[in-house]
Design a protein around this motif. Structure first.
Motif, PDB file in Angstrom:
ATOM      1  N   ARG A  66       0.851  -1.190   0.000  1.00 12.86           N
ATOM      2  CA  ARG A  66       0.000   0.000   0.000  1.00 12.86           C
ATOM      3  C   ARG A  66       0.889   1.244   0.000  1.00 12.86           C
ATOM      4  NH1 ARG A  66      -5.226   1.121   1.285  1.00 12.86           N
ATOM      5  NH2 ARG A  66      -5.582  -1.066   1.795  1.00 12.86           N
ATOM      6  N   THR A  67       0.578   2.173  -0.904  1.00  6.49           N
ATOM      7  CA  THR A  67       1.325   3.429  -0.972  1.00  6.49           C
ATOM      8  C   THR A  67       0.526   4.535  -0.301  1.00  6.49           C
ATOM      9  OG1 THR A  67       0.383   3.908  -3.149  1.00  6.49           O
ATOM     10  CG2 THR A  67       2.525   2.814  -3.095  1.00  6.49           C
ATOM     11  N   LEU A  68       1.231   5.401   0.355  1.00  4.89           N
ATOM     12  CA  LEU A  68       0.573   6.532   0.991  1.00  4.89           C
ATOM     13  C   LEU A  68      -0.027   7.454  -0.057  1.00  4.89           C
ATOM     14  CD1 LEU A  68       3.218   7.387   3.726  1.00  4.89           C
ATOM     15  CD2 LEU A  68       1.071   6.159   4.032  1.00  4.89           C
ATOM     16  N   HIS A  69      -1.097   8.114   0.322  1.00  5.42           N
ATOM     17  CA  HIS A  69      -1.744   9.047  -0.598  1.00  5.42           C
ATOM     18  C   HIS A  69      -0.774  10.152  -1.024  1.00  5.42           C
ATOM     19  CE1 HIS A  69      -5.142  10.716  -2.599  1.00  5.42           C
ATOM     20  NE2 HIS A  69      -5.129  11.837  -1.898  1.00  5.42           N
ATOM     21  N   SER A  70       0.182  10.439  -0.157  1.00  8.46           N
ATOM     22  CA  SER A  70       1.151  11.495  -0.470  1.00  8.46           C
ATOM     23  C   SER A  70       2.308  11.004  -1.322  1.00  8.46           C
ATOM     24  CB  SER A  70       1.696  12.092   0.830  1.00  8.46           C
ATOM     25  OG  SER A  70       2.323  11.076   1.594  1.00  8.46           O
ATOM     26  N   THR A  71       2.388   9.710  -1.557  1.00 11.78           N
ATOM     27  CA  THR A  71       3.445   9.178  -2.416  1.00 11.78           C
ATOM     28  C   THR A  71       3.176   9.598  -3.857  1.00 11.78           C
ATOM     29  OG1 THR A  71       3.794   7.260  -1.002  1.00 11.78           O
ATOM     30  CG2 THR A  71       4.522   7.069  -3.285  1.00 11.78           C
ATOM     31  N   ALA A  72       4.177  10.109  -4.497  1.00 13.14           N
ATOM     32  CA  ALA A  72       4.035  10.489  -5.903  1.00 13.14           C
ATOM     33  C   ALA A  72       4.092   9.243  -6.776  1.00 13.14           C
ATOM     34  CB  ALA A  72       5.137  11.454  -6.304  1.00 13.14           C
ATOM     35  N   ARG A 129      14.328   8.897 -21.693  1.00 13.82           N
ATOM     36  CA  ARG A 129      13.076   8.720 -20.955  1.00 13.82           C
ATOM     37  C   ARG A 129      12.490  10.092 -20.641  1.00 13.82           C
ATOM     38  NH1 ARG A 129      12.877   4.183 -16.361  1.00 13.82           N
ATOM     39  NH2 ARG A 129      13.852   3.155 -18.147  1.00 13.82           N
ATOM     40  N   GLU A 130      11.177  10.229 -20.852  1.00 17.09           N
ATOM     41  CA  GLU A 130      10.546  11.514 -20.614  1.00 17.09           C
ATOM     42  C   GLU A 130       9.327  11.367 -19.720  1.00 17.09           C
ATOM     43  OE1 GLU A 130       9.113  13.328 -24.187  1.00 17.09           O
ATOM     44  OE2 GLU A 130       7.720  11.714 -24.655  1.00 17.09           O
ATOM     45  N   PHE A 131       9.051  12.430 -19.015  1.00 20.73           N
ATOM     46  CA  PHE A 131       7.911  12.489 -18.111  1.00 20.73           C
ATOM     47  C   PHE A 131       6.617  12.517 -18.904  1.00 20.73           C
ATOM     48  CE2 PHE A 131       5.432  13.650 -14.511  1.00 20.73           C
ATOM     49  CZ  PHE A 131       4.558  14.649 -14.924  1.00 20.73           C
ATOM     50  N   VAL A 132       5.596  11.800 -18.415  1.00 20.93           N
ATOM     51  CA  VAL A 132       4.280  11.802 -19.043  1.00 20.93           C
ATOM     52  C   VAL A 132       3.249  12.414 -18.101  1.00 20.93           C
ATOM     53  CG1 VAL A 132       2.425  10.397 -19.998  1.00 20.93           C
ATOM     54  CG2 VAL A 132       4.813   9.780 -20.440  1.00 20.93           C
ATOM     55  N   ALA A 133       3.114  11.833 -16.910  1.00 20.00           N
ATOM     56  CA  ALA A 133       2.106  12.313 -15.961  1.00 20.00           C
ATOM     57  C   ALA A 133       2.467  11.847 -14.563  1.00 20.00           C
ATOM     58  CB  ALA A 133       0.723  11.805 -16.347  1.00 20.00           C
ATOM     59  N   ALA A 134       1.972  12.577 -13.575  1.00 24.50           N
ATOM     60  CA  ALA A 134       2.199  12.210 -12.183  1.00 24.50           C
ATOM     61  C   ALA A 134       0.989  12.612 -11.353  1.00 24.50           C
ATOM     62  CB  ALA A 134       3.469  12.879 -11.643  1.00 24.50           C
ATOM     63  N   ILE A 135       0.865  11.939 -10.209  1.00 26.96           N
ATOM     64  CA  ILE A 135      -0.202  12.271  -9.281  1.00 26.96           C
ATOM     65  C   ILE A 135       0.343  12.148  -7.866  1.00 26.96           C
ATOM     66  CG2 ILE A 135      -1.097   9.887  -9.271  1.00 26.96           C
ATOM     67  CD1 ILE A 135      -3.925  11.125  -9.015  1.00 26.96           C
ATOM     68  N   ARG A 136       0.037  13.140  -7.065  1.00 29.47           N
ATOM     69  CA  ARG A 136       0.446  13.126  -5.661  1.00 29.47           C
ATOM     70  C   ARG A 136      -0.674  13.751  -4.860  1.00 29.47           C
ATOM     71  NH1 ARG A 136       5.375  16.400  -2.905  1.00 29.47           N
ATOM     72  NH2 ARG A 136       3.882  18.066  -3.206  1.00 29.47           N
ATOM     73  N   SER A 137      -1.146  12.994  -3.871  1.00 33.38           N
ATOM     74  CA  SER A 137      -2.353  13.401  -3.151  1.00 33.38           C
ATOM     75  C   SER A 137      -3.458  13.601  -4.189  1.00 33.38           C
ATOM     76  CB  SER A 137      -2.087  14.652  -2.320  1.00 33.38           C
ATOM     77  OG  SER A 137      -1.098  14.389  -1.370  1.00 33.38           O
ATOM     78  N   TRP A 138      -4.075  14.762  -4.266  1.00 34.74           N
ATOM     79  CA  TRP A 138      -5.148  14.994  -5.234  1.00 34.74           C
ATOM     80  C   TRP A 138      -4.696  15.806  -6.441  1.00 34.74           C
ATOM     81  CZ3 TRP A 138      -8.712  11.733  -4.291  1.00 34.74           C
ATOM     82  CH2 TRP A 138      -9.059  11.411  -2.979  1.00 34.74           C
ATOM     83  N   SER A 139      -3.405  16.069  -6.544  1.00 35.33           N
ATOM     84  CA  SER A 139      -2.901  16.910  -7.632  1.00 35.33           C
ATOM     85  C   SER A 139      -2.353  16.064  -8.767  1.00 35.33           C
ATOM     86  CB  SER A 139      -1.812  17.840  -7.111  1.00 35.33           C
ATOM     87  OG  SER A 139      -2.338  18.725  -6.141  1.00 35.33           O
ATOM     88  N   GLU A 140      -2.646  16.494  -9.979  1.00 33.69           N
ATOM     89  CA  GLU A 140      -2.189  15.809 -11.184  1.00 33.69           C
ATOM     90  C   GLU A 140      -1.269  16.728 -11.981  1.00 33.69           C
ATOM     91  OE1 GLU A 140      -6.658  13.894 -11.503  1.00 33.69           O
ATOM     92  OE2 GLU A 140      -5.691  14.619 -13.324  1.00 33.69           O
TER      93      GLU A 140
END
Length: 123
Positions: free
Chosen positions: A26-32, A44-55
């Motif tokens: 289980r990952t914490l909600h704050s884990t990116a 390698r390039e960034f596509v998308a990320a989510i941390r807490s409720w932010s995308e």
């Protein structure tokens, strides 16, 4: 933490795919949680990320891709719509338990990586 990515495949331009990444713990909600991709001959390039409720999204996928997470299932998903041939790449999911906002688009900010799933978009 082990990450298992799935959902890649061969599609035509304009079609959709949904990638999933399951974490072994289980990952914490704050884990990116993030998706990166690497096309042949490219970095390698960034596509998308989510941390807490932010995308967060790369400009090249904004308004076409959507990242989401299901903490109860330890899963992060990437819904990819209106796919283009330039989206062809191996997609990797990543997790960072110390990722800060200023580095959330940097691969070096993530300390756990999945094995990758291949996405091919034909024209």
């Amino acid at each position: 933490v082990q990450l298992q990515a799935s959902g890649g495949g061969l599609v035509q331009a304009g079609e959709s795919l949904r990638l999933s990444c399951v974490a072994s713990v289980r990952t914490l909600h704050s884990t990116a949680m993030a998706w990166f991709r690497q096309a042949p001959g490219k970095e390698r390039e960034f596509v998308a990320a989510i941390r807490s409720w932010s995308e967060y999204y790369a400009d090249s996928v904004k308004d076409r891709f959507t990242i989401s997470r299901d903490n109860a299932k330890n899963t992060v998903n990437l819904q990819m719509n209106s796919l283009k041939p330039e989206d062809t790449a191996v997609y990797y999911c990543a997790a960072g338990d110390r990722t800060i906002l200023s580095t959330i688009r940097s691969a070096t900010a993530y300390n756990y990586w999945g094995q990758g799933t291949e996405v091919t978009v034909s024209s």
